[in-house]
Design a protein around this motif. Structure first.
Motif, PDB file in Angstrom:
ATOM      1  N   LEU A 237       0.608  -1.007  -0.151  1.00  0.00           N
ATOM      2  CA  LEU A 237       0.072   0.122   0.170  1.00  0.00           C
ATOM      3  C   LEU A 237       0.977   1.374  -0.087  1.00  0.00           C
ATOM      4  CD1 LEU A 237      -2.783   1.436   0.230  1.00  0.00           C
ATOM      5  CD2 LEU A 237      -2.740   0.986   2.713  1.00  0.00           C
ATOM      6  N   MET A 238       0.769   1.890  -0.948  1.00  0.00           N
ATOM      7  CA  MET A 238       1.413   3.334  -1.020  1.00  0.00           C
ATOM      8  C   MET A 238       0.612   4.723  -1.102  1.00  0.00           C
ATOM      9  SD  MET A 238       4.450   2.453  -3.823  1.00  0.00           S
ATOM     10  CE  MET A 238       3.470   1.619  -4.886  1.00  0.00           C
ATOM     11  N   LEU A 239       1.123   5.732  -0.353  1.00  0.00           N
ATOM     12  CA  LEU A 239       0.349   6.810  -0.470  1.00  0.00           C
ATOM     13  C   LEU A 239       1.244   7.935  -1.178  1.00  0.00           C
ATOM     14  CD1 LEU A 239      -1.053   7.163   3.158  1.00  0.00           C
ATOM     15  CD2 LEU A 239      -1.822   5.848   1.154  1.00  0.00           C
ATOM     16  N   VAL A 240       0.624   8.895  -2.001  1.00  0.00           N
ATOM     17  CA  VAL A 240       1.018   9.803  -2.562  1.00  0.00           C
ATOM     18  C   VAL A 240       0.528  11.265  -1.995  1.00  0.00           C
ATOM     19  CG1 VAL A 240       1.285  10.849  -4.934  1.00  0.00           C
ATOM     20  CG2 VAL A 240       1.482   8.520  -4.550  1.00  0.00           C
ATOM     21  N   ARG A 241       1.413  12.094  -1.559  1.00  0.00           N
ATOM     22  CA  ARG A 241       0.809  13.331  -1.356  1.00  0.00           C
ATOM     23  C   ARG A 241       1.267  14.678  -2.025  1.00  0.00           C
ATOM     24  NH1 ARG A 241       1.211  14.005   4.723  1.00  0.00           N
ATOM     25  NH2 ARG A 241      -1.018  12.621   4.713  1.00  0.00           N
ATOM     26  N   VAL A 242       0.430  15.380  -2.369  1.00  0.00           N
ATOM     27  CA  VAL A 242       0.958  16.699  -3.303  1.00  0.00           C
ATOM     28  C   VAL A 242       0.980  17.737  -2.120  1.00  0.00           C
ATOM     29  CG1 VAL A 242       0.296  18.543  -5.012  1.00  0.00           C
ATOM     30  CG2 VAL A 242      -0.305  15.968  -5.059  1.00  0.00           C
ATOM     31  N   LEU A 243       2.392  18.190  -1.843  1.00  0.00           N
ATOM     32  CA  LEU A 243       2.659  19.141  -0.879  1.00  0.00           C
ATOM     33  C   LEU A 243       2.052  20.518  -1.135  1.00  0.00           C
ATOM     34  CD1 LEU A 243       6.110  17.984   0.080  1.00  0.00           C
ATOM     35  CD2 LEU A 243       4.028  17.293   1.410  1.00  0.00           C
ATOM     36  N   VAL A 297       7.250  -6.243  -4.552  1.00  0.00           N
ATOM     37  CA  VAL A 297       7.625  -5.773  -5.644  1.00  0.00           C
ATOM     38  C   VAL A 297       7.241  -4.126  -5.578  1.00  0.00           C
ATOM     39  CG1 VAL A 297       7.100  -7.470  -7.383  1.00  0.00           C
ATOM     40  CG2 VAL A 297       5.140  -5.999  -6.751  1.00  0.00           C
ATOM     41  N   ALA A 298       6.917  -3.761  -4.269  1.00  0.00           N
ATOM     42  CA  ALA A 298       6.517  -2.468  -3.928  1.00  0.00           C
ATOM     43  C   ALA A 298       7.771  -1.527  -4.162  1.00  0.00           C
ATOM     44  CB  ALA A 298       6.033  -2.431  -2.596  1.00  0.00           C
ATOM     45  N   LEU A 299       8.917  -1.885  -3.925  1.00  0.00           N
ATOM     46  CA  LEU A 299       9.826  -0.864  -3.779  1.00  0.00           C
ATOM     47  C   LEU A 299      10.466  -0.490  -5.310  1.00  0.00           C
ATOM     48  CD1 LEU A 299      11.804   0.874  -2.524  1.00  0.00           C
ATOM     49  CD2 LEU A 299      13.666  -1.184  -2.538  1.00  0.00           C
ATOM     50  N   GLU A 300      10.336  -1.608  -6.248  1.00  0.00           N
ATOM     51  CA  GLU A 300      10.466  -1.151  -7.865  1.00  0.00           C
ATOM     52  C   GLU A 300       9.332  -0.431  -8.356  1.00  0.00           C
ATOM     53  OE1 GLU A 300       9.992  -5.108 -10.534  1.00  0.00           O
ATOM     54  OE2 GLU A 300      10.750  -5.806  -8.362  1.00  0.00           O
ATOM     55  N   THR A 301       8.188  -1.045  -8.298  1.00  0.00           N
ATOM     56  CA  THR A 301       7.092  -0.150  -8.348  1.00  0.00           C
ATOM     57  C   THR A 301       6.879   1.236  -8.035  1.00  0.00           C
ATOM     58  OG1 THR A 301       5.850  -1.958  -8.342  1.00  0.00           O
ATOM     59  CG2 THR A 301       4.407   0.065  -8.306  1.00  0.00           C
ATOM     60  N   ASP A 328       4.786  -2.630   2.775  1.00  0.00           N
ATOM     61  CA  ASP A 328       4.975  -3.776   2.047  1.00  0.00           C
ATOM     62  C   ASP A 328       4.662  -4.921   3.021  1.00  0.00           C
ATOM     63  OD1 ASP A 328       5.155  -5.555   0.205  1.00  0.00           O
ATOM     64  OD2 ASP A 328       7.146  -4.780  -0.629  1.00  0.00           O
ATOM     65  N   GLY A 329       4.110  -5.712   2.392  1.00  0.00           N
ATOM     66  CA  GLY A 329       3.843  -7.319   2.989  1.00  0.00           C
ATOM     67  C   GLY A 329       2.699  -7.104   4.297  1.00  0.00           C
ATOM     68  N   VAL A 330       1.751  -6.425   3.853  1.00  0.00           N
ATOM     69  CA  VAL A 330       0.485  -6.168   4.839  1.00  0.00           C
ATOM     70  C   VAL A 330      -0.284  -7.246   4.651  1.00  0.00           C
ATOM     71  CG1 VAL A 330      -1.355  -4.545   5.448  1.00  0.00           C
ATOM     72  CG2 VAL A 330       0.489  -3.474   4.025  1.00  0.00           C
ATOM     73  N   HIS A 331      -0.892  -7.805   5.876  1.00  0.00           N
ATOM     74  CA  HIS A 331      -1.447  -8.865   5.845  1.00  0.00           C
ATOM     75  C   HIS A 331      -2.072  -9.045   7.283  1.00  0.00           C
ATOM     76  CE1 HIS A 331       1.420 -11.610   8.067  1.00  0.00           C
ATOM     77  NE2 HIS A 331       2.060 -11.050   7.363  1.00  0.00           N
ATOM     78  N   GLU A 362      10.068   6.018   1.146  1.00  0.00           N
ATOM     79  CA  GLU A 362      10.354   5.154   2.272  1.00  0.00           C
ATOM     80  C   GLU A 362       9.495   4.070   2.526  1.00  0.00           C
ATOM     81  OE1 GLU A 362      10.486   6.277   7.140  1.00  0.00           O
ATOM     82  OE2 GLU A 362      11.750   7.675   5.778  1.00  0.00           O
ATOM     83  N   MET A 363       9.916   2.876   2.345  1.00  0.00           N
ATOM     84  CA  MET A 363       9.107   1.566   2.450  1.00  0.00           C
ATOM     85  C   MET A 363       9.540   1.186   3.816  1.00  0.00           C
ATOM     86  SD  MET A 363       7.865   2.154  -0.273  1.00  0.00           S
ATOM     87  CE  MET A 363       6.535   0.456  -0.365  1.00  0.00           C
ATOM     88  N   HIS A 364       8.460   0.747   4.653  1.00  0.00           N
ATOM     89  CA  HIS A 364       8.312   0.060   5.999  1.00  0.00           C
ATOM     90  C   HIS A 364       7.676  -1.259   5.797  1.00  0.00           C
ATOM     91  CE1 HIS A 364       9.886   3.432   7.894  1.00  0.00           C
ATOM     92  NE2 HIS A 364       9.330   4.274   6.836  1.00  0.00           N
ATOM     93  N   ALA A 365       7.872  -2.179   6.894  1.00  0.00           N
ATOM     94  CA  ALA A 365       7.549  -3.430   7.163  1.00  0.00           C
ATOM     95  C   ALA A 365       8.089  -4.490   6.395  1.00  0.00           C
ATOM     96  CB  ALA A 365       5.852  -3.524   6.683  1.00  0.00           C
ATOM     97  N   PRO A 366       8.393  -5.661   7.220  1.00  0.00           N
ATOM     98  CA  PRO A 366       9.314  -6.699   6.594  1.00  0.00           C
ATOM     99  C   PRO A 366       8.157  -7.375   5.439  1.00  0.00           C
ATOM    100  CG  PRO A 366       8.680  -7.324   8.699  1.00  0.00           C
ATOM    101  CD  PRO A 366       8.307  -5.923   8.385  1.00  0.00           C
ATOM    102  N   LEU A 367       9.190  -8.066   4.360  1.00  0.00           N
ATOM    103  CA  LEU A 367       8.420  -9.001   3.506  1.00  0.00           C
ATOM    104  C   LEU A 367       8.081 -10.228   4.275  1.00  0.00           C
ATOM    105  CD1 LEU A 367      10.636  -8.128   0.474  1.00  0.00           C
ATOM    106  CD2 LEU A 367       8.308  -6.887   1.192  1.00  0.00           C
TER     107      LEU A 367
END
Length: 605
Positions: A237-243, A297-301, A328-331, A362-367
């Motif tokens: 899950l990724m979030l994008v913010r327009v500052l 695959v979240a980091l490369e995406t 990444d790896g949310v469950h 900045e990606m978080h959570a272990p795979l």
């Protein structure tokens, strides 16, 4: 050798009677089509008003004004609001308009459509009856044209009857002579208008008005549904913010800022279009979300997403700063908890943002312990298909009476000899990226044919438009169907991806033409739910349309979703196709779908 024989009067009388019966059948068929269209128009008009009445802050005075505007459009004969207590706060009606058709014809071939009814929560019900004068005149014109065609054929047959040896050829001549009535063209135009109306309801119920991506409520519903699926390896899950969105609005103006936000949504939508199971949404004014259906695959995406946003002309021109954060790896998590974790990562990304680039990932959570990276996934999927480590997972699709229509089948793959079988949402996106979808779909079709040959139960399997467009795929499937004719007659094949006119519809039409003569039913899993596509699906040979839960979430309690679903089902039925729903777990939603006219429902799983 004897000369030609004259036809006797009994033959002539029989031919005239036959012509008369054919004209009657032609008029009756046109009347039935117009009657169905009027019923659909009444239902849709009521659904549109129900959506308008269901907007927050409305009262009887405002509703009456909306109803008056609808009534003033000139196509409505009766509009009534019935409150929950049975009272009628307002009712508008006028006598039927005059028709060109004579009174005797109207009396003999009357068009009496049932009133359209739609609930507005617990407040009451709106009822609408469309004026039938235009349809009655269209029926009269169809009757005149049919009668004129029959008369021409009859005169020609009578003139040649003295020496004509084969009078039975007059019947095909009549079929060719009868003109296509204007009513058919009118029905096509009405279907197109109805499709646009359904699309408008969908946009109101699900999509953000500025960017066209799902609203926050709809996105969270999709996320909750995906996280509730048991046994998954997780998702990203990724979030994008327009500052500094307010400052951008002041500096660029409202219109240019909207274009900038639309550009962000367009970048996210490219991932949704390319990778099945991916979905995006706008959470608030400045925040967007993108959910990937597999971990690893979240980091490369995210890196490609960062590059695409940096290159977007609208963002470069507006000198916008955008940050990306994700997990990444949310469950085993709720939708709100997943969003909170992603938002925390986004906050850390924003705190470390570098104005020079305007983008931080900045990606978080272990795979999980499943393979990380596209190459490892590709190798394991390909090996599993080659070694036949596949099986079908099945769930029943039931009609309103609880009878089984078919078993919907999904291919499960064993990614390693020491692992269990994985559902498609965990690996299908990588199979598509690895160009393995034709092999995946052929494996599923083969397993379904063998299972049906053993137990005789009808089954439905999926085939992507990528597979349909692959040279040789349609022919290979046809060979397998021909080799198992009894099982083929029990099989349905569903196209599972969003159809693009340049590729999907052409491929789907060719596949339907090859498979339907072998007894196969063809369906479409309606990923995009674009109503304008429905007439083209009908022309391509589709037997049924299946909507998944993302378009029907909360239908029992959301008037906007209810109005959209009701109109969409009416349009599907008016085109001669069936409407199915998949992934509906709430019993209240299921009961609402039956009330709206759905032909079948599949539970989650």
């Amino acid at each position: 050798m004897s000369g030609p024989r004259r036809l006797g009067w009994p033959w002539i009388v029989a031919a005239v009677v036959l012509l008369f019966l054919l004209v009657l059948a032609h008029v009756q068929a046109t009347r039935a089509a117009l009657q169905a269209q009027l019923n659909a128009s009444n239902r849709d008009a009521a659904a549109v008003l129900a959506v308008a009445f269901g907007q927050p802050g409305g009262d009887a005075t405002q509703w009456a004004a909306v109803a008056a505007a609808q009534f003033a459009a000139g196509r409505t004969r009766l509009l009534r609001w019935v409150a929950a207590d049975g009272q009628v706060p307002f009712e508008m009606q006028e006598p039927p308009r005059a028709t060109v058709a004579p009174d005797w014809f109207v009396a003999l071939w009357s068009l009496d459509a049932a009133p359209g009814r739609a609930r507005v929560g617990a407040a009451g019900e709106v009822q609408v009856v469309t004026d039938t004068a235009a349809a009655q005149d269209a029926l009269w014109q169809a009757a005149l044209q049919a009668a004129a065609g029959a008369l021409l054929v009859g005169l020609a047959g009578f003139g040649a009857s003295a020496w004509w040896r084969r009078p039975r050829h007059a019947v095909p001549a009549l079929a060719a002579a009868l003109p296509l009535p204007d009513a058919v063209h009118a029905l096509r135009e009405q279907a197109a208008a109805q499709a646009e109306q359904v699309s408008q309801l969908q946009r109101q119920a699900q999509l953000d008005a500025v960017t066209g991506v799902p609203q926050r409520r709809h996105f969270i519903g999709l996320l909750q549904q995906r996280l509730a699926e048991p046994g998954g390896p997780g998702l990203a899950l990724m979030l994008v913010r327009v500052l500094h969105l307010d400052a951008l609005n002041l500096r660029l103006g409202h219109e240019a800022t909207d274009e900038l936000l639309g550009a962000v949504a367009d970048v996210l939508q490219t991932y949704v279009d390319r990778v099945p199971g991916t979905f995006a949404g706008r959470l608030n004014g400045s925040d967007f979300a993108l959910c990937l259906p597999v971990p690893g695959v979240a980091l490369e995406t995210a890196e490609s997403l960062r590059a695409a946003l940096a290159a977007a002309p609208a963002l470069r021109t507006g000198a916008a700063e955008v940050v990306v954060g994700g997990i990444d790896g949310v469950h085993d998590s709720s939708g709100s908890a997943a969003l909170a974790a992603a938002d925390a990562a986004l906050a850390r990304a924003e705190a470390g943002a570098e104005p020079a680039s305007g983008l931080v990932v900045e990606m978080h959570a272990p795979l999980s312990d499943l393979p990380a990276g596209a190459r490892a996934w590709r190798e394991q999927i390909g090996t599993a298909l080659t070694e036949g480590r596949t099986q079908l997972a099945e769930r029943p699709v039931l009609d309103r009476g609880g009878r089984e229509l078919h078993l919907e089948c999904a291919l499960r793959v064993q990614l390693g000899a020491d692992r269990g079988y994985q559902a498609p949402e965990h690996w299908l996106a990588l199979a598509r990226r690895s160009r393995l979808l034709p092999e995946v779909d052929l494996a599923a079709i083969g397993l379904a044919l063998r299972a049906t040959a053993q137990d005789g139960r009808a089954r439905a399997v999926h085939a992507s438009t990528v597979s349909l467009a692959t040279p040789g795929f349609t022919a290979e499937v046809a060979l397998r169907l021909a080799a198992a004719p009894a099982a083929a007659r029990q099989l349905a094949i569903e196209c599972t991806e969003g159809l693009r006119p340049a590729l999907g519809l052409v491929a789907l039409s060719a596949a339907a033409a090859a498979w339907r003569p072998l007894g196969v039913r063809v369906g479409v899993e309606y990923a995009t739910a674009t109503a304008q596509l429905l007439p083209e699906l009908q022309a391509a040979g589709v037997d049924y349309v299946k909507l998944d839960a993302r378009h029907l979430h909360g239908v029992a309690s959301d008037a906007a979703v209810q109005g959209y679903a009701q109109s969409l089902v009416a349009l599907i039925h008016s085109l001669g196709m069936k409407a199915l729903a998949a992934g509906i777990g709430d019993p209240r939603d299921v009961e609402t779908l039956w009330a709206l006219g759905f032909d079948g429902v599949a539970a989650p799983g």
